[in-house]
Design a protein around this motif. Structure first.
Motif, PDB file in Angstrom:
ATOM      1  N   GLY A 114      15.489   6.490   5.390  1.00  0.00           N
ATOM      2  CA  GLY A 114      16.090   7.808   5.530  1.00  0.00           C
ATOM      3  C   GLY A 114      15.984   8.559   4.064  1.00  0.00           C
ATOM      4  N   ILE A 115      15.184   8.060   3.292  1.00  0.00           N
ATOM      5  CA  ILE A 115      14.977   8.587   1.822  1.00  0.00           C
ATOM      6  C   ILE A 115      13.799   9.772   2.145  1.00  0.00           C
ATOM      7  N   PHE A 116      13.981  11.088   1.669  1.00  0.00           N
ATOM      8  CA  PHE A 116      13.159  12.118   1.856  1.00  0.00           C
ATOM      9  C   PHE A 116      12.631  12.544   0.359  1.00  0.00           C
ATOM     10  N   THR A 117      11.453  13.134   0.579  1.00  0.00           N
ATOM     11  CA  THR A 117      10.924  13.769  -0.844  1.00  0.00           C
ATOM     12  C   THR A 117      11.660  14.822  -1.440  1.00  0.00           C
TER      13      THR A 117
ATOM     14  N   THR B  37       2.015  11.723  -0.646  1.00  0.00           N
ATOM     15  CA  THR B  37       2.908  11.718  -1.574  1.00  0.00           C
ATOM     16  C   THR B  37       3.321  10.768  -2.598  1.00  0.00           C
ATOM     17  N   VAL B  38       3.260   9.430  -1.807  1.00  0.00           N
ATOM     18  CA  VAL B  38       3.381   8.259  -2.619  1.00  0.00           C
ATOM     19  C   VAL B  38       2.301   8.200  -3.600  1.00  0.00           C
ATOM     20  N   HIS B  39       1.123   8.483  -3.252  1.00  0.00           N
ATOM     21  CA  HIS B  39      -0.175   8.378  -4.151  1.00  0.00           C
ATOM     22  C   HIS B  39       0.025   9.416  -5.489  1.00  0.00           C
ATOM     23  N   GLN B  40       0.423  10.569  -5.044  1.00  0.00           N
ATOM     24  CA  GLN B  40       0.639  11.570  -6.219  1.00  0.00           C
ATOM     25  C   GLN B  40       1.850  10.998  -7.293  1.00  0.00           C
TER      26      GLN B  40
ATOM     27  N   PRO C 197       9.488  13.912   5.120  1.00  0.00           N
ATOM     28  CA  PRO C 197       8.920  12.359   5.114  1.00  0.00           C
ATOM     29  C   PRO C 197       8.023  12.246   4.268  1.00  0.00           C
ATOM     30  N   TRP C 198       7.988  10.916   3.579  1.00  0.00           N
ATOM     31  CA  TRP C 198       6.910  10.523   2.802  1.00  0.00           C
ATOM     32  C   TRP C 198       5.704  10.226   3.627  1.00  0.00           C
ATOM     33  N   ASN C 199       4.545  10.395   3.206  1.00  0.00           N
ATOM     34  CA  ASN C 199       3.300   9.869   3.663  1.00  0.00           C
ATOM     35  C   ASN C 199       2.497   9.522   2.668  1.00  0.00           C
ATOM     36  N   ARG C 200       1.308   8.761   2.707  1.00  0.00           N
ATOM     37  CA  ARG C 200       0.399   8.138   1.769  1.00  0.00           C
ATOM     38  C   ARG C 200       0.142   8.885   0.781  1.00  0.00           C
TER      39      ARG C 200
ATOM     40  N   SER D 283       0.895  -1.300  -0.053  1.00  0.00           N
ATOM     41  CA  SER D 283       0.108   0.065  -0.078  1.00  0.00           C
ATOM     42  C   SER D 283       0.595   1.251  -0.108  1.00  0.00           C
ATOM     43  N   GLU D 284       0.151   2.652  -0.357  1.00  0.00           N
ATOM     44  CA  GLU D 284       0.897   3.623  -0.345  1.00  0.00           C
ATOM     45  C   GLU D 284       1.622   4.074   1.001  1.00  0.00           C
TER      46      GLU D 284
END
Length: 504
Positions: A221-224, A234-237, A229-232, A209-210
């Motif tokens: 430790g990977i950032f946008t 940002t992944v969905h976009q 930090p990533w969230n649901r 899932s996202e």
């Protein structure tokens, strides 16, 4: 004036007015100047609003108002609006003279007719300009050029000259300086490209899932691209954006002539497929879209309640968090939208949470909502053509390097008398130019409205909003964030208009 173009620069207008005053024996006492402001409405016209206030309050110490021409009141879409402001002045015994017009503003039938025509022409000019700007932007999109906004994670903006030769990459916040230059998207650093492909592969081929993907990336430790930090969301976009397969798509939403920002149906989108080098292959992208579309099932009321009964039986308790953890089922927001609130949905299946837990649940829901609200705001500003930088520690937004904004969610609290209050706490350390107070409805289940409170109006560290706040505060109330987006878009829109001459 909205640009420094031709006779409508404020310097040229001032010179013409001074010469008119000298010829007619006037002494200029006060000047009201809206420099770099659009004349489509009164919202940003602080000087014009001050003029009207001075006239209506009796504070005006002058007998005549000199205006460059009829269109300087504004290029209002309703021609009667500029007539109304002139009438306010005349009603107060202050005459209006136009310095660059060929008629005397003496109330004669001829001057009345000419003014009416010129007011209509001023509004029509803006409409025609909007159509031409849109047509020019559409043509550039169809040719495969990027229009506005950051490139996004995994991509970069490449500046090219009129012959298509690369000139260099643009970093965030940089803009082209030569009118004939164009911008395209190119793949970014390898590590970002690999992350984008990992997101698609995890979602499509490993059924992640996202939220699970975001948690994994944060753990690594990977950032946008914004350093957050990533969230649901940002992944969905990333999973739904066609630019990752090289498609240039524009006009998802629009805001014309200072109107409301609207989301357009797909048939109105402007596109050029395979305009850029792709990062993700078509097969994987389409598979991701199918998964997203398939899970967007429409449930009946009884189906929603049956799922809720099953969750209650399994966990012995219900909360928004428990509902949202059901990845393939409806979210807690779906229950709020369908039944008005989670509490109402609980009542329909015979479950009553205690009041203390509801308070905790509301706070948890607001904390979960906040990052996505920030993300939505940033995305909206970028989509309309603005630039925004977010301080990852304070969430303070710096927009176009022109002003700062801070968002705060304000929960509704019921008083002993049964009324509702919203208590706002201003962060004195941040001192944002605009505090966006986002009021929740009385059940704290959805956003009620938005208050865009400028710093100069904030005298204390706390404020309380009631259900009815009067004009002093409700003048800053809006039903959406469109006004914030318009503030961010203003300079970009004017820049497009200024360069219109070379678009045919």
């Amino acid at each position: 004036m909205s640009t420094d173009h031709q006779q409508y620069s404020t310097a040229n207008q001032s010179q013409a007015i001074r010469e008119y005053a000298t010829r007619h024996g006037f002494q200029i006492q006060t000047t009201y100047e809206d420099n770099g402001k659009s004349g489509l409405n009164l919202d940003d016209r602080d000087a014009l609003k001050q003029l009207i206030d001075d006239v209506q309050s009796g504070a005006a110490g002058f007998s005549t108002i000199l205006v460059y021409d009829v269109s300087r009141w504004g290029r209002f879409q309703d021609a009667d609006e500029s007539a109304y402001y002139e009438y306010i002045c005349k009603r107060a015994g202050i005459s209006v003279r136009y310095c660059a017009e060929q008629f005397e503003n003496d109330g004669s039938p001829v001057s009345t007719i000419v003014k009416g025509v010129k007011r209509a022409m001023a509004g029509e000019y803006s409409r025609e300009l909007s159509v031409k700007v849109f047509a020019g932007q559409r043509r550039l999109i169809e040719l495969g050029y990027r229009q506005g906004g950051p490139a996004g994670y995994g991509l970069r903006r490449q500046l090219i000259d009129q012959n298509g030769a690369p000139k260099g990459a643009l970093v965030r916040g940089e803009h082209k300086s030569i009118q004939t230059d164009r911008i395209i998207l190119i793949p970014g650093p390898n590590e970002e490209i690999e992350t984008v492909r990992f997101i698609y592969e995890s979602f499509v081929y490993h059924a992640k899932s996202e939220r699970e993907i975001a948690s994994y990336l944060n753990g690594k430790g990977i950032f946008t691209d914004l350093g957050r930090p990533w969230n649901r969301a940002t992944v969905h976009q990333i999973l739904i954006n066609e630019k990752y397969v090289g498609n240039n798509v524009w006009n998802h939403c629009s805001c014309k002539l200072k109107g409301h920002r609207v989301h357009n149906p797909p048939e109105r989108w402007i596109r050029h497929d395979k305009a850029f080098n792709s990062i993700v292959d078509d097969e994987t992208f389409q598979a991701a879209q199918k998964i997203i579309n398939d899970r967007a099932k429409t449930y009946s009321d009884e189906e929603l309640l049956d799922l809720l009964r099953g969750l209650l039986e399994r966990h012995g308790y219900l909360s928004g968090l428990i509902i949202d953890e059901l990845e393939l089922g409806p979210s807690s927001s779906a229950y709020r939208a369908r039944f008005g609130s989670l509490v109402r949905a609980y009542e329909l299946i015979g479950f009553t949470p205690d009041r203390d837990y509801r308070y905790i649940e509301i706070n948890r829901a607001l904390r979960r909502m906040y990052p996505e609200l920030i993300e939505t705001t940033v995305h909206g500003i970028e989509e309309i053509g603005g630039t925004v930088e977010q301080n990852v520690e304070t969430d303070l937004l710096s927009v176009n390097d022109e002003f700062t904004a801070s968002l705060c969610l304000v929960r509704s609290q019921e008083t002993m008398a049964g009324s509702h209050r919203w208590k706002i706490r201003f962060d004195a350390g941040l001192r944002p130019d605009i505090t966006v107070a986002i009021r929740m409805n009385q059940m704290n289940s959805a956003i009620l409205d938005y208050y865009l409170l400028p710093r100069f109006e904030i005298e204390h560290s706390h404020a309380a909003l009631a259900e009815d706040n009067g004009l002093a505060l409700d003048a800053y109330r809006f039903d959406s964030l469109d006004m914030l987006f318009e503030l961010a878009a203003r300079s970009q829109l004017m820049e497009v208009s200024y360069g219109l001459g070379s678009i045919h």
